[in-house]
Design an enzyme around this catalytic site. Sequence first.
Site, short mmCIF file in Angstrom:
data_model
loop_
_atom_site.label_atom_id
_atom_site.label_comp_id
_atom_site.label_asym_id
_atom_site.label_seq_id
_atom_site.Cartn_x
_atom_site.Cartn_y
_atom_site.Cartn_z
N TYR A 38 39.56 22.02 23.87
CA TYR A 38 38.22 21.60 24.28
C TYR A 38 37.65 20.58 23.31
CZ TYR A 38 33.21 21.72 25.26
OH TYR A 38 31.91 21.36 25.54
N GLY B 41 29.82 16.72 38.68
CA GLY B 41 29.43 18.09 38.38
C GLY B 41 27.94 18.32 38.56
N SER C 111 30.22 16.57 23.23
CA SER C 111 29.71 17.85 22.77
C SER C 111 29.68 17.85 21.25
CB SER C 111 30.64 18.97 23.27
OG SER C 111 30.42 20.18 22.56
N ASN D 106 26.29 19.98 40.72
CA ASN D 106 25.88 21.18 41.46
C ASN D 106 25.43 22.34 40.59
OD1 ASN D 106 28.79 21.00 40.87
ND2 ASN D 106 28.87 23.09 41.64
#
Length: 288
Positions: free
Chosen positions: A162, A20, A136, A22
């Site tokens: 999540y 990831g 997270s 980008n």
Amino acid sequence: MAWSTADIPDQSGRKFVVTGANSGLGEQTTRALIAAGATVVMACRNQDTANALAAKLGERAHVEKLDLADLASVRAFAERVGEFDVLINNAGLMAIPERRTADGFEMQMGTNHLGHFALTGLLLEKVSDRVVTLSSFMHQFGRLNLGDLNWEKRRYLRWNAYADSKMANLMFGKELARRLETSGSTVSSMIAHPGYADTGLQGHTESFMDQLMAIAAKTPMVQSAAAGALPTLYAATSPDAQTGLFYGPKLTMVGPPHVSGYNGKANNQGTRNALWDLSEELTGVKVL
């Protein structure tokens, strides 16, 4: 003195794989590593944005196709990549509507945890230094249901899914550290989280929360993506970073990198073992 990108040791001659890379945290991590002299393999699903960024960063930024929501893509990527120093498991999805990966996994668990679990297992023999896995603060609310990891029997709740995936990331990073150490490996495993950083990740819930988080992004309780990437960069480059530790902002949501507190459920060895075994079964990848 607070640790910053100015404290990153010279990374010349070192090679990183960043998933990831980008956008958001991955982009800021990649920019900082390139600035410090590293070569970065940008492992991305979106090739257009990745190639555009790599063109700006120069010849030490290399784009490779990787879709963590497709185990065939994970395997193909792992076969193409040669030896390197550090793997940064950064890519992720947050609180999206219910979707399935190419292999039938719930999209958040499949991308955030299972895709990275398989990727790490397939690349581990090629890693010389360390693995950094992003979790997270939301892991605090994770309640892993190993009998229904992929939300096939329950009503789907996007934020719970999540949080579960981020608890899985933390458990995986900690268990990987333990198993590497037990095996006699010199490879380290650290875990990091960005606190509350304005990364663009917040704009894909397709709910009223997108607007609320856009407002919150303009307040002092939210830090920039560049600041949010600092715990990852510390874990990935600092000689003082220690295997098995969880790094995040000193003030929980904002601030410089610091050893972070976490939900003690992540220390449950029985759950960690069961999650590891289930992850191997679902992905078909044996890790250690």
